[in-house]
Motif scaffolding. Structure first.
Motif, PDB file in Angstrom:
ATOM      1  N   GLU A 140       0.828  -1.208   0.000  1.00 60.69           N
ATOM      2  CA  GLU A 140       0.000   0.000   0.000  1.00 60.69           C
ATOM      3  C   GLU A 140       0.860   1.255   0.000  1.00 60.69           C
ATOM      4  O   GLU A 140       0.567   2.235   0.699  1.00 60.69           O
ATOM      5  N   GLY A 141       1.943   1.208  -0.757  1.00 61.81           N
ATOM      6  CA  GLY A 141       2.787   2.377  -0.936  1.00 61.81           C
ATOM      7  C   GLY A 141       3.863   2.577   0.113  1.00 61.81           C
ATOM      8  O   GLY A 141       4.695   3.479  -0.013  1.00 61.81           O
ATOM      9  N   SER A 142       3.894   1.747   1.147  1.00 60.62           N
ATOM     10  CA  SER A 142       4.896   1.883   2.216  1.00 60.62           C
ATOM     11  C   SER A 142       5.933   0.772   2.114  1.00 60.62           C
ATOM     12  O   SER A 142       5.593  -0.388   1.846  1.00 60.62           O
ATOM     13  N   ASP A 143       7.202   1.124   2.342  1.00 63.55           N
ATOM     14  CA  ASP A 143       8.268   0.128   2.319  1.00 63.55           C
ATOM     15  C   ASP A 143       8.039  -0.937   3.387  1.00 63.55           C
ATOM     16  O   ASP A 143       7.542  -0.639   4.488  1.00 63.55           O
ATOM     17  N   VAL A 144       8.415  -2.177   3.065  1.00 66.38           N
ATOM     18  CA  VAL A 144       8.376  -3.269   4.025  1.00 66.38           C
ATOM     19  C   VAL A 144       9.779  -3.884   4.096  1.00 66.38           C
ATOM     20  O   VAL A 144      10.567  -3.761   3.152  1.00 66.38           O
ATOM     21  N   PRO A 145      10.127  -4.540   5.202  1.00 63.39           N
ATOM     22  CA  PRO A 145      11.421  -5.214   5.259  1.00 63.39           C
ATOM     23  C   PRO A 145      11.493  -6.347   4.238  1.00 63.39           C
ATOM     24  O   PRO A 145      10.537  -7.122   4.103  1.00 63.39           O
TER      25      PRO A 145
END
Length: 332
Positions: free
Chosen positions: A306-311
């Protein structure tokens, strides 16, 4: 015979011999008695792994020195890095920093504070894994160093507060007082210097504390990522080359999602389980040619939800299989 720089470090020197096709003896399996004689105060009665699987990689504790007082320059005017050189890009609370693999290759761990958060920026060349972790565990800020040990060809770190040993790839405490604890992953990007500097014109970049300490920019693991796993005694994955790059995304208590880099690069954009993968060209391999800046283009993968960085991490297939043997690699 290949030239081995006297500053390369024992693991790098051994790796260079391996990929040159030369014969060598494997390091012996270490054991708790030997480790205690080395001065470790680790509680070897507590562990979550078979201790016989832990190998000595060659260097002693901190023989590959962590960076504990990192020095940075601002992006504008920094001209040491080629545009395609790989960096770990990290942004926390507006504080953007790049950690070049030309430095991490020689130090493997940077203990830093970014955006007010104590973090460990790590890189294991033998696994091409570069996770970033929070350093605060149960309210205590830990400082990490290298043990000189490996399991499944992966760096084993230790914290200087309890001398617990931690698996770099998973962030799990595997031997010692804190066995069973897990470090929290922080979203970071393995990207090119050009990408980071364009996205973060006011950011900062890690520079060597002593530029003459190592031959920064040289790759002591030349041709490793087109060779075979080094100091690895586990099973190899079936149906895929062990050194093929894969993208692995942890999913909490669920099994991670693992997909080949080739699958993402061929698609350009790829989606699965609410995750968006985007591949772009322009990032050099740090484990290919003698000079990192001249490495072949392996591209960058960005993973978001949803547009946010994830590890996420970009590693080799044999590593993903070693630590997650029951998980199918998509695209293999």
């Amino acid at each position: 015979m290949p030239r081995i720089d006297r500053f390369a470090g024992p693991i790098a020197a051994l790796a260079l011999l391996l990929v040159s096709g030369m014969m060598m003896a494997r390091p012996a399996h270490a054991d708790p008695i030997r480790w205690s004689m080395e001065g470790w105060k680790t509680d070897f009665e507590k562990s979550s792994v078979d201790l016989a699987r832990i190998l000595s990689g060659g260097p002693p504790r901190d023989g590959i020195p962590s960076i504990d007082n990192p020095v940075f320059e601002f992006v504008p005017g920094h001209d040491d890095l080629a545009p395609q050189e790989p960096v770990v890009g990290l942004t926390i609370d507006g504080d953007a920093r790049a950690y070049p693999l030309r430095i991490l290759t020689w130090h493997e761990i940077v203990n830093d504070v970014v955006g007010g958060m104590p973090v460990a920026v790590t890189y294991c060349p033998l696994c091409n894994s570069a996770p970033v972790f929070e350093r605060t565990v149960d309210g205590r800020v830990l400082e990490f160093g290298t043990t000189g040990k490996l399991k499944d060809s992966n760096l084993i770190m230790y914290d200087r507060q309890t001398e617990t040993w931690w698996q770099q790839f998973t962030g799990e405490a595997i031997v010692g007082e804190m066995t069973g604890a897990e470090l929290t992953l922080v979203p970071a990007r393995l990207q090119s210097w050009a990408e980071f500097s364009e996205e973060n014109p006011n950011g900062r970049v890690l520079v060597p504390n002593n530029p003459n300490m190592r031959d920064y920019g040289r790759n002591p693991y030349r041709s490793y990522d087109t060779s075979r796993p080094f100091l690895y005694d586990g099973q190899l994955p079936e149906g895929i080359e062990p050194m093929e790059r894969v993208v692995i995304v942890p999913r909490g208590d669920e099994e991670p999602l693992i997909v080949t880099m080739q699958t993402v690069s061929e698609a350009g954009t790829w989606q699965a389980d609410g995750l968006d993968f985007v591949w772009t060209a322009g990032r050099a391999s740090a484990l290919d040619t003698t000079r990192i800046a001249e490495g072949r283009d392996v591209g960058t993968v960005l993973v978001t939800r949803e547009g946010s960085d994830v590890p996420y991490d970009v590693t080799f297939a044999f590593v993903a299989h070693a630590f997650h043997p029951g998980v199918t690699i998509v695209g293999q």
